[in-house]
Design a protein around this motif. Structure first.
Motif, PDB file in Angstrom:
ATOM      1  N   ILE A 148       0.772  -1.113  -0.046  1.00 40.09           N
ATOM      2  CA  ILE A 148       0.059   0.062  -0.030  1.00 40.09           C
ATOM      3  C   ILE A 148       0.722   1.203   0.021  1.00 40.09           C
ATOM      4  CG2 ILE A 148      -2.077  -0.839   1.082  1.00 40.09           C
ATOM      5  CD1 ILE A 148       0.890   0.658   3.243  1.00 40.09           C
ATOM      6  N   CYS A 149       2.126   1.455   0.137  1.00 44.66           N
ATOM      7  CA  CYS A 149       2.838   2.247   0.500  1.00 44.66           C
ATOM      8  C   CYS A 149       3.150   3.369  -0.788  1.00 44.66           C
ATOM      9  CB  CYS A 149       4.252   2.049   1.413  1.00 44.66           C
ATOM     10  SG  CYS A 149       4.642   0.492   1.254  1.00 44.66           S
ATOM     11  N   ARG A 177       4.112   0.756  -7.393  1.00 48.23           N
ATOM     12  CA  ARG A 177       3.203  -0.243  -7.594  1.00 48.23           C
ATOM     13  C   ARG A 177       1.761   0.122  -7.463  1.00 48.23           C
ATOM     14  NH1 ARG A 177       7.028  -5.281  -5.083  1.00 48.23           N
ATOM     15  NH2 ARG A 177       7.772  -5.502  -7.047  1.00 48.23           N
TER      16      ARG A 177
HETATM   17  S1  SF4 Z   1       7.286  -1.114  -3.888  1.00 45.60           S
HETATM   18 FE1  SF4 Z   1       5.767   0.530  -3.199  1.00 45.60          FE
HETATM   19  S2  SF4 Z   1       4.134  -0.705  -2.123  1.00 45.60           S
HETATM   20 FE2  SF4 Z   1       5.880  -2.118  -2.313  1.00 45.60          FE
HETATM   21  S3  SF4 Z   1       6.858  -1.899  -0.606  1.00 45.60           S
HETATM   22 FE3  SF4 Z   1       7.697  -0.425  -1.867  1.00 45.60          FE
HETATM   23  S4  SF4 Z   1       6.747   1.384  -1.589  1.00 45.60           S
HETATM   24 FE4  SF4 Z   1       5.793  -0.095  -0.610  1.00 45.60          FE
END
Ligand code: SF4
Ligand SMILES: Cc1cc2nc3c(=O)[nH]c(=O)nc-3n(C[C@H](O)[C@H](O)[C@H](O)COP(=O)(O)OP(=O)(O)OC[C@H]3O[C@@H](n4cnc5c(N)ncnc54)[C@H](O)[C@@H]3O)c2cc1C
Ligand code: SF4
Ligand code: SF4
Ligand code: SF4
Lengths: 628, 419, 391
Positions: free
Chosen positions: B268-269, B297
């Motif tokens: 989710i980040c 993502r």
């Molecule tokens: S790719 Fe995006 S969703 Fe995945 S850990 Fe890294 S910051 Fe979070």
């Protein structure tokens, strides 16, 4: 009515105004109680059989889960074999809760699932079949299933739509060489090429030792699909393992972003850790002939260089998911409101929910979508999704049988009971019902299907004849409450009615009161089930009683609406557009009525919003009807 | 459930009253099962109760919570225990015995949330709801819309010599400072573990200087800063000097996708940072945001949210992970360093404030429940009668948590049916 | 200029076999590049090298000065979120660079434990061929010095046995180095603009060389390391010990040939007596001090490596072989002196024999072993400066 919030915390303590407010709210409370009746559920003869449309992994899972919970299931599959797209797969990604161990590709075991479905006595399977039409309502659906030239009507309680997806049409990806070279294939076609172990290239049967995977082949591209297909990155990592069954072969994955969210990151990590798996980020611009029988994948902005060409024997396009609902409504609902699920445009054709918090809610009661028809997702996600949809379908069938509403008023046993003798067949209710619960008979008279109804009372608000009522909620009840509000004679002390949606606006007011924010003493607040239930007659009544203004507080509308009933707040706004006429008749200013969209977290602004409206009304001056 | 399965009532114990647990509880009860919810906090809602808005709709989380609370209140089949923790799970599918410890709240059901106790209370405690950015009294309401809407007394922060100020101030006899810890056991047919997640401890990521460089905050702190119920009433200002933030940097994968910290992706980040750029951009039209990432993502239809943010000329993106953060000399500004991989240059960006997009660590990493199985990272594992759901099982967004919970309900009910 | 990418799986496998087995774990985040204190800001390493390595892009790596600018501080390895150990991968690539440009089959053998015995067999047989015919296997047959003590020169005469052998070995090594560095230099030039056609070098060669020498003498770059901070001290000690030993050797040669053979007595001014020189002889003092420094240095190197193994990686066979050889040389060197003074013949001669074998190993195989890193790194540093690469 919560006296504490409305008359104590939000008013100056021990003031006359607080006292008056308390009296008004008590009066309104009494009227509400007097005018309400003990509700009786609408009980009808129902069937609890669950219809599952689509016999892929999601559909089969939904069918099995429902059957294992003791329900009869009818499963309709378009093809002559169950299994859907999984049939086309050579291997699948194994299940793991953390680190992945070798082997990184395993058999799909789809035959086992098919056997289980076909052998389950609670599941009736129709193959080579389609849903021709769906009539009736939850608990009483009559679904006509056509298969092999025969049509059969089955009685259904609720429906799970799991008709899946098709790959995006690769012919539209000419710039990526599809159709121009036989050695450019889609990821689905590649599954078939991999079936024989060592991968040969289609053009000349030579071993394909350099296989390039182009990610986002159409996805994430405004000219093709605006969404990400969520599973093709993982799929290409899996297919790279197919390539590596030949130890001399390399798999090259060309990506924009590798998307293996959550625990799939472990798969990425395991799958890339192989000498012959190579990845790089870049924008693929074209696939061209190299001149020596192989292909060039041309890239820009790649990490390997500004502009590079990667030489490959075979190019695999990681094409994306297109939901079946794009081509066909599938359900073929015989509803006045149309054959499919609404909101298609917003969702790119997916049968998805607009609610973040309530993923299974479609706007057709008793119909739940699962799997890739709802969102792009992997096989294992589709199985989880289907299990959830099965629960929802079971819930719906049970609730309808007991005469209880489903989401969001899943406790409500009342139902809209129109006094049809006075119906003028104006069809406002049929048009406005957000859930398509009201059909029309041959003569054009509205015909309520309580099984489809969500109890939003939009119909109650829509009806100019005020004939739609619920046992505990009707036009007269709210009207009488309003009429009994005190109207001060003092010209400086206007009286304003605030109609607030009980789901968002009212809780926001509540919170403001909890924080002891002061709310203008001119207002009296009445909770509505949904602003959609606002009947214009209330406005006329209130003004003729000397009320100076009326403010409607409801949820956000538009694309990302927040109304639990999809459109209630927006419909109230639409109706207010027509209120001018009424006000003109009374020779009142249109500005005395307003609708403001507020979210539940705007509690800090609410007192000011109300205040501003009160000022506006004060500026217009007192209602000339005051004192009549 | 259908006739043939109606013999004995299905009893489900739900551990965790966050979004997943709540969904489990209402969906199970609305399918006819009896539900017991065990929540560690004094309120329900879990982490989403701390969020300002949800991506991609940018709608307030409390909206969905409120509806679920309403369903919960309307259902006679659900009993909720807050400030409760499961001590032990024994038995097997269809017949579990669960021992639960109930911590004293010191406030009973008479509480009308009038705030008198809090006004009288002389003691303060750090407010973990706002991630320690402010304090509350020791007699407090966890947050405005908390459910249950009852005050709590944090005895650990009480002043011994206050002379029971709160108890004396309460006109409703709602305070009982003699309440004791209790133990109860429940017999249930199945268990849903929905214990969710905790923010990964950013202090452990030494390169990102959280705690040592001023104005480096975490994404959860950002949610609180932007929230109308947060420590600044929703104004995004930097902690060191209260300066409105004009220039902000987001550091993706702060601890996630990293063997030295959380090896998985927190799902989710990326979306959370995209969402948070809208917070700041909305407050200040001149503001600029910069996101450093490895991969963005935004799976599925979330892609369009990414596009929406990318279309904002004041938000820029650089592929390259930040691995060094220092204080700008003689200033409270922060300097982050990364390689812009597209150009192959090391870049340094100066910002008013830096947000670390820290990930979600499963609750099982910090605390394991006796009788429940976990992976090495602390993700709860399911078996026939103990079903894990939500972020305690796999990092996921709210939408998927709800879906996962609904699916867990059917599995739990099936266990109860003995099938 | 459009570049055609042809990944080379064999090269990838070679890197893996040379100690870079973790390279495929890299997912291109660039943490390594940022935590690296040694890398320049423009086109920094090692992230891009990791990508090239993953794709088997040999030309980009073997003709790349950057792999030598890396001092294997291992800051990258410690912080890499994937455990891809870029430090070790670059180490493997350096080893492959050495073997790529060395003109003999020894290159392959030096990195492969299979050939270890063969490599040792050469000096062993060589030295045995001097002493066996004389019957020196029986130690009592070995002549003694005038005062009756052990004199190694009588066991293995300085001329021609020792000096010719080592002289030739040194010449061989030198030739290999010259050929190797020439090839390397032109490969680097070819890569410079990516065209492969060779590019104009802008910098000034003398300046670059001087700067490089100063840099090497001060170890300034090395001191920027973080995780393995102590390494630079250890390395500095080893480096200066080698320098000291080199001076000692040159001194000895000049003295020997200048004084004894040519009779230039001026050289004897700094000397007190004949070989074996007394312990207070300045040359002897320098030699012994250097040997001691080397012992301390190499011990520190070993300890550091063990201490950092978890964060920085265990190191390869290649590295450990080099460390072991040096260790044995110092140990046997000191021991033979002690044993000589203690007059324990049964131990003194074998130890001295081993000492010689290892010295031969170090010298003759220098262009193929880790020893070569000195020369290649220096060349890369000069090249980097000379081509205006900010370093
Ligand atoms: S790719 Fe995006 S969703 Fe995945 S850990 Fe890294 S910051 Fe979070
Ligand atoms: C910065 C940030 C922003 C985010 N923004 C969004 C967003 O905009 N949209 C979105 O979809 N998602 C968002 N998320 C993700 C979202 O927070 C999660 O998906 C969600 O919280 C998952 O809910 P849950 O119920 O599984 O876990 P939780 O919310 O963690 O709930 C778990 C509950 O269980 C309780 N509990 C834990 N252990 C025990 C125990 N042993 N006994 C009893 N009770 C226990 C906890 O107190 C808690 O109440 C965001 C996450 C972050 C970090
Ligand atoms: S999953 Fe990967 S390949 Fe598929 S659309 Fe998303 S980013 Fe592109
Ligand atoms: S408008 Fe609402 S209450 Fe009326 S029939 Fe439709 S769903 Fe039911
Ligand atoms: S080697 Fe490690 S730190 Fe460097 S780019 Fe690769 S994964 Fe990142």
């Amino acid at each position: 009515m919560s006296l504490r919030e409305l008359a104590v915390w939000s008013q100056e303590p021990k003031s006359d105004e607080a006292q008056l407010a308390a009296e008004d709210y008590i009066k309104m409370g009494v009227i509400k109680a007097q005018k309400g009746d003990i509700p009786e559920p609408y009980v009808m003869e129902t069937d609890k059989t669950i219809l599952v449309i689509g016999g892929g992994i999601a559909g089969m899972t939904a069918a099995l889960q429902s059957a294992q919970s003791g329900y009869q299931v009818v499963l309709v599959e378009k093809e002559d074999r169950l299994g859907g797209f999984v049939n086309k797969l050579y291997k699948k990604v194994p299940a793991a809760a953390g680190e992945y161990k070798k082997p990184l590709i395993v058999d799909t075991d789809i035959d086992k699932t098919i056997k289980e479905v076909e052998g389950n006595p609670n599941i009736k399977v129709f193959k080579s079949a389609k849903v021709e039409k769906t009539e009736g309502q939850p608990g009483q659906f009559d679904v006509t299933i056509a298969s092999n030239g025969n049509s059969e009507v089955v009685k259904i309680g609720s429906i799970i739509l799991a008709a899946g997806w098709r790959p995006y049409d690769a012919n539209k990806l000419e710039h990526l060489g599809y159709g121009k070279s036989k050695d450019v294939v889609t990821n689905i076609e590649f599954e078939d090429l991999a079936r024989n172990g060592i991968i040969k290239r289609p053009s000349d049967g030579k071993d394909a030792t350099r296989v390039a995977f182009i990610q986002c082949a159409g996805q994430r591209d405004p000219n093709h699909l605006s969404y990400c297909s969520a599973m093709c990155c993982t799929t290409s990592l899996k297919q790279a393992q197919y390539v590596r069954q030949n130890p001399d072969a390399t798999a090259m994955i060309l990506y924009k972003d590798i998307r293996t969210p959550g625990n799939l990151e472990y798969y990425y990590k395991a799958a890339q850790n192989d000498p012959g798996v190579m990845l790089t980020k870049g924008d693929v611009t074209a696939v061209t002939q190299s001149g020596n029988g192989s292909l060039f994948v041309e890239m820009e902005n790649s990490l390997l260089g500004e502009k590079v060409k990667v030489e490959a024997d075979l190019v695999v396009l990681a094409t994306g998911v297109v939901p079946a609902t794009v081509d066909d409504p599938i359900l073929n609902l015989k509803y006045r409101q149309g054959p499919g699920l609404p909101d298609l445009e917003l969702f790119d054709g997916f049968a998805d929910s607009n609610f973040i918090c309530f993923q299974y809610e479609t706007r057709r009661t008793g119909v739940y979508a699962a799997g890739c028809i709802r969102q792009p997702m992997s096989m294992s996600d589709a199985q989880e999704d289907a299990t959830g949809a099965a629960l929802k379908a079971i819930q719906a069938a049970e609730h309808v049988a007991k005469g209880v509403a489903v989401h969001p008023r899943a406790w409500d046993v009342t139902w809209p009971d129109p006094f049809m003798q006075r119906c003028t067949s104006c069809k406002r209710c049929t048009e406005e019902c957000p859930f398509g619960a009201i059909d029309e008979d041959e003569k054009g008279t509205p015909f309520y299907k309580p099984g489809r109804c969500r109890r939003c009372a939009t119909c109650m608000g829509a009806c100019p004849e005020r004939i739609v009522s619920f046992k505990d909620y009707h036009v007269d009840m709210i009207g009488s409450m309003m009429k009994n509000v005190s109207v001060p004679d003092d010209e400086d002390k206007p009286r304003i009615i605030v109609l607030a949606c009980e789901n968002d606006a009212y809780p926001a007011i509540d919170t403001a009161a909890l924080k002891h924010a002061k709310i203008d003493p001119a207002v009296r607040i009445i909770q509505l089930r949904c602003l959609g239930s606002t009947n214009l007659v209330w406005i006329a009544d209130a003004f003729s009683r000397g009320i100076d203004g009326m403010l409607l507080l409801g949820c956000k509308f538009g694309e990302n609406y927040q109304c639990h009933f999809a459109k209630g707040s927006e419909l109230a706004d639409y109706r207010l557009g027509k209120v001018q006429e009424t006000l003109d008749r009374l020779q009142l200013e249109a500005e005395r009525v307003g609708l403001i969209q507020v979210a539940i977290d705007e509690y800090n602004n609410i007192p000011a919003i109300i205040q501003k409206f009160v000022e506006r009304v004060k500026e217009i001056g007192p209602n000339p009807f005051k004192g009549f | 459930m259908s006739e043939q399965s109606n013999k004995q009532p299905n009893r489900i114990l739900v551990i965790g009253g966050g979004f997943s647990g709540l969904t489990t509880a209402v969906d199970a009860a609305e399918t006819g099962a009896e539900v017991i919810v065990i929540e560690k906090n004094p309120y329900l809602g879990g982490r989403v109760a701390q969020l300002n808005k949800y991506f991609p709709k940018l709608c307030p989380p409390i909206c969905g919570l409120e509806l679920n609370f309403k369903r919960l209140k309307n259902s006679p089949l659900i009993s909720v225990y807050t400030m409760a923790e499961v001590e032990n799970v024994s038995g097997g599918p269809g017949d579990y015995t669960v021992a639960v410890k109930l911590a004293p709240r010191f406030v009973n059901d008479n509480c009308v949330a009038c705030n008198a106790c809090s006004e009288a209370c002389p003691a303060e405690r750090p407010n973990e709801y706002n991630l320690g950015m402010d304090t509350t009294k020791a007699a407090y309401l966890p947050f405005n819309q908390a459910f249950p809407q009852k005050y709590v007394i944090d005895s650990a922060h009480c002043k011994a010599d206050c002379g029971k100020a709160c108890q004396n101030a309460c006109k409703y006899e709602a305070i009982d400072l003699n309440m004791k810890q209790e133990s109860v056991t429940f017999k249930v047919s199945s268990i849903v573990v929905a214990t969710g997640w905790n923010p990964y401890d950013a202090k452990k990521i030494d390169t990102l200087s959280y705690g040592s460089v001023k104005n480096v905050i975490t994404n959860m702190m950002m949610e609180r800063l932007a929230s109308p119920s947060g420590p600044t009433g929703g104004k995004i200002v930097r902690p060191s000097d209260g300066k409105p933030v004009e220039n902000i940097v987001f550091v993706q994968c702060a601890g996630s996708r990293d063997e030295n910290h959380l090896p998985f992706c927190s799902y989710i980040c990326c979306l959370a940072s995209l969402k948070q750029t809208t917070y700041i951009r909305e407050q200040n039209p001149e503001s600029k945001a910069h996101i450093f990432y490895i991969d963005i993502r935004t799976p599925g239809r979330y892609e369009k949210f990414y596009w929406k943010v990318k279309d904002d000329p004041n938000v820029s993106f650089t592929k390259g992970k930040v691995a060094k953060i220092v204080q700008a000399e003689g200033s409270d500004d922060v300097i982050v360093e990364a390689e812009d991989m597209q150009t192959g240059k090391k870049v340094k960006v100066r910002a008013d404030m830096v947000v670390l997009a820290t990930g979600m660590q499963p609750a099982g990493a910090a605390q394991k429940i006796n009788g429940v199985n976990y992976t090495e990272e602390g993700f709860a594992l399911s078996n026939q009668g103990v079903i894990a759901a939500g972020c305690g099982r796999n990092p996921m967004d709210v939408a998927r948590s709800g879906q996962d919970a609904t699916s867990a309900v059917l599995k739990a009910i099936k266990t109860g049916l003995g099938r | 200029m459009e570049q055609i990418i042809k990944p080379d799986l064999n090269f990838v496998n070679d890197i893996i076999a040379s100690g870079g087995e973790s390279l495929k774990k890299c997912y291109q985040c660039s943490t390594c590049t940022v935590v690296c204190n040694v890398t320049p800001d423009e086109k920094p390493f090692p992230r891009k090298e990791m990508l090239y390595a993953q794709w088997g892009m040999k030309d980009k790596l073997i003709g790349n000065p950057d792999v030598w600018l890396c001092h294997q501080c291992s800051d990258c390895t410690a912080y890499c979120p994937r455990g891809a150990k870029p430090g070790e991968v670059l180490g493997a690539i350096r080893k492959m660079t050495i073997s790529e440009y060395s003109p003999t089959p020894f290159a392959k053998m030096a990195g492969d434990p299979k050939y270890l015995l063969v490599l040792f067999a050469i000096p062993v047989l060589l030295f045995l061929s001097y002493i066996v015919p004389k019957g020196y296997l029986d130690f009592s047959q070995i002549p003694r010095g005038e005062d009756g003590g052990i004199v190694y020169a009588k066991f293995m005469p300085v001329f021609p046995q020792i000096d010719v052998t080592f002289g030739l070995a040194a010449l061989f090594a030198l030739a290999c180095f010259v050929v190797g560095i020439k090839k390397y230099w032109s490969a680097m030039s070819a890569q410079l603009d990516g065209s492969g056609a060779g590019a104009q070098l802008k910098g000034n060669l003398i300046g670059s060389v001087t700067a490089t020498i100063i840099e090497i003498l001060t170890h300034k770059r090395f001191q920027k390391c973080n995780v393995t901070k102590d390494r630079s001290t250890a390395h500095l000690l080893v480096f200066y010990a080698f320098a000291g030993l080199a001076i000692t050797t040159t001194w000895a040669i000049i003295y020997l040939y200048g004084n004894e053979f040519l009779g230039i007595t001026a050289f004897s001014l700094f000397h007190f007596g004949e070989s074996p020189y007394p312990l207070y002889d300045p040359m002897k003092i320098l030699g012994n001090a250097s040997a001691l420094t080397l012992l301390i240095g190499i011990t520190l190197v070993t300890l550091n490596r063990m201490k950092n193994a978890e964060k920085a990686g265990k190191g390869s066979y290649y590295d450990w072989l080099f460390i072991s050889v040096i260790f044995v040389i110092v140990a046997t060197g000191i021991l033979s002196e002690v044993l000589r003074l203690a007059d324990i013949a049964v131990l003194a001669y074998p130890v001295y024999f081993i000492h010689l074998v290892f010295i031969f190993f170090l010298f003759a195989y220098a262009p193929f072993s880790k020893m070569a890193h000195m020369v290649y790194r220096a060349a890369a540093m000069v090249f980097a400066r000379h081509s205006d690469r900010e370093v």
